[in-house]
Write a protein that holds these residues in place. Structure first.
Motif, short mmCIF file in Angstrom:
data_model
loop_
_atom_site.label_atom_id
_atom_site.label_comp_id
_atom_site.label_asym_id
_atom_site.label_seq_id
_atom_site.Cartn_x
_atom_site.Cartn_y
_atom_site.Cartn_z
N TRP A 64 -2.04 16.88 37.05
CA TRP A 64 -1.90 16.25 35.73
C TRP A 64 -2.98 15.20 35.49
N ILE A 65 -3.21 14.31 36.44
CA ILE A 65 -4.12 13.18 36.23
C ILE A 65 -5.56 13.53 36.59
N LEU A 66 -5.77 14.33 37.64
CA LEU A 66 -7.12 14.55 38.15
C LEU A 66 -7.69 15.92 37.79
N GLY A 67 -6.90 16.98 37.93
CA GLY A 67 -7.42 18.30 37.60
C GLY A 67 -7.09 19.34 38.65
N ASP A 109 -3.96 11.07 31.86
CA ASP A 109 -4.79 12.21 32.26
C ASP A 109 -6.26 12.02 31.92
N GLY A 110 -6.57 11.05 31.05
CA GLY A 110 -7.96 10.77 30.71
C GLY A 110 -8.63 11.83 29.86
N ILE A 111 -7.86 12.71 29.22
CA ILE A 111 -8.43 13.77 28.39
C ILE A 111 -8.70 13.22 26.99
N LYS A 112 -9.95 13.33 26.54
CA LYS A 112 -10.34 12.87 25.21
C LYS A 112 -10.79 14.03 24.32
N GLN A 113 -10.79 15.23 24.85
CA GLN A 113 -11.24 16.39 24.09
C GLN A 113 -10.21 16.76 23.02
N LYS A 114 -10.69 17.13 21.84
CA LYS A 114 -9.81 17.54 20.76
C LYS A 114 -9.34 18.98 20.97
N TRP A 162 -12.92 27.58 41.16
CA TRP A 162 -14.29 27.31 40.72
C TRP A 162 -14.44 27.61 39.22
N HIS A 163 -13.78 28.66 38.74
CA HIS A 163 -13.88 29.03 37.32
C HIS A 163 -13.24 27.97 36.43
N TRP A 164 -12.18 27.33 36.91
CA TRP A 164 -11.48 26.32 36.12
C TRP A 164 -11.97 24.90 36.41
N ARG A 165 -13.14 24.75 37.00
CA ARG A 165 -13.64 23.43 37.37
C ARG A 165 -13.88 22.53 36.15
N GLU A 166 -14.02 23.13 34.96
CA GLU A 166 -14.24 22.33 33.75
C GLU A 166 -13.04 21.45 33.42
N TYR A 167 -11.86 21.81 33.92
CA TYR A 167 -10.67 21.00 33.67
C TYR A 167 -10.55 19.83 34.65
N GLN A 168 -11.44 19.77 35.63
CA GLN A 168 -11.38 18.69 36.61
C GLN A 168 -11.93 17.40 36.00
N ARG A 169 -11.23 16.33 36.21
CA ARG A 169 -11.65 15.03 35.70
C ARG A 169 -12.80 14.46 36.52
N ILE A 174 -1.45 22.32 32.06
CA ILE A 174 -1.22 20.99 31.51
C ILE A 174 -2.47 20.43 30.83
N ARG A 175 -3.65 20.69 31.39
CA ARG A 175 -4.87 20.06 30.92
C ARG A 175 -5.65 20.89 29.89
N GLN A 176 -5.24 22.12 29.61
CA GLN A 176 -5.94 22.91 28.60
C GLN A 176 -5.69 22.33 27.21
N ARG A 177 -6.63 22.58 26.29
CA ARG A 177 -6.59 21.95 24.97
C ARG A 177 -6.57 22.98 23.84
N PHE A 178 -6.00 24.15 24.06
CA PHE A 178 -5.89 25.14 22.99
C PHE A 178 -4.74 24.74 22.06
#
Length: 324
Positions: A127-130, A252-257, A59-66, A170-174
């Motif tokens: 990788w693709i969904l979250g 993965d559909g990630i557009k965040q910088k 639940w805490h990492w739900r922001e990474y879900q596509r 995989i989906r984090q953007r740091f």
């Protein structure tokens, strides 16, 4: 061909030895399916706490879900369908090494099964969904492995936990070097698999019944096959997803910088990160040392018992010859 093998120093018996040590598994569907639940209050409480903590982490990492649209739901359905099939087919039976059976149960120890494609659906979903999708697919794969192979409910916790953790990595953007390395599926699977020793020993400790010494002996002696089985399938899946990521970098559909990491934005977090990292390394080294020491002690103990049995049997042979 035999002359070439002998010429370069390879003996055909070596291949047969490896085959005997790690026999090929076509499917686990033929194996008996059952679950051995923890009987002690401590084991039941640990299972509930781990499941609750895992649920909170997802639940805490739900922001990474596509954001799920028609194509994403279709892909999730395919991965959920493939998960039990790929989990239960094509693998290798690992050696027992120095594993001992569960205390107070008349079961023979068996090596874990390294199912080659078991973690692939969960890692593709991560990788693709979250992480939420990875947890759902990992739940199906973990249940299959728990019923047909390990018979431990903690296997489900481990599989869902590592599926979610690799997805977040995989989906984090740091933007720092460490997080850049973690965005590579294969490297993330290898690095995160390194902490599986701690999780596996903790799960086996709470799963077993008996005294603390018996629990710890069982957990440490069975850690080698348990870690090799789960970490191996995640490493293979991570390598395959790595190739797919190179071929399809925008899947993965990630557009965040990229954004500053927590250690860059807070001195306190940076200090805690160093302290926690050092503590984990020290604990891991201590567990590995205890693991090898306990394994060698158990191996010597079994060897000594076999020697005593053989010596006793040999001493009785002349008596049978004399008495007829």
């Amino acid at each position: 061909m035999n002359h070439a093998i002998i010429e370069y120093g390879f003996k055909p018996a070596t291949f047969y030895t490896i085959r005997d040590m790690m026999p090929f598994i076509l499917t686990l569907f033929n194996a008996p399916a059952y679950m051995i639940w923890p009987t002690g209050r401590l084991g039941i409480a640990a299972l509930i706490v781990m499941a609750a903590g895992l649920g909170y982490g997802i639940w805490h990492w739900r922001e990474y879900q596509r954001e799920m649209k028609e194509n994403q739901w279709f892909l999730l359905g395919i991965l959920l369908t493939l998960a039990p099939v790929l989990t239960l087919v094509i693998g290798f039976k690992l050696p027992q090494w120095v594993a001992i059976p569960l205390p107070n149960l008349s079961l023979e120890p068996t090596g874990g099964a390294l199912m080659i494609l078991a973690a692939l659906p969960a890692l593709v979903a991560g990788w693709i969904l979250g992480p939420i999708s990875a947890a759902l697919v990992g739940l199906i794969s973990g249940i299959c492995l728990a019923f047909w192979d390990t018979h431990s409910p903690f296997t489900i916790i481990e599989f869902v936990f590592f599926s979610t953790l690799v997805s977040v990595a995989i989906r984090q953007r740091f933007r720092t070097a460490v997080f850049r390395v973690l965005r590579r599926p294969f490297l993330a699977s290898i690095l995160i698999g390194g902490i599986h020793t701690l999780v596996n020993i903790a799960g086996a400790f709470f799963w077993a019944s008996g005294s603390i010494v018996e629990k710890l002996e069982f957990a440490i002696s069975n850690a080698r096959s348990g870690v090799a089985a789960l970490a191996g399938c995640f490493a293979i899946a991570g390598l395959l997803v790595e190739f797919a990521l190179v071929a399809l970098p925008k899947a993965d559909g990630i557009k965040q910088k990229l954004k500053p990491s927590p250690s860059e934005s807070s001195i306190k977090i940076r200090f805690l990160q160093y302290v926690v990292s050092l503590t984990l390394v020290l604990v891991l080294v201590l567990l590995l040392v205890n693991w090898f020491v306990a394994g060698n002690s158990a191996e010597k103990m079994v060897q000594s018992q076999l020697e005593n049995i053989a010596r006793t049997t040999t001493n009785k042979i002349p008596f049978f010859f004399n008495t007829g």
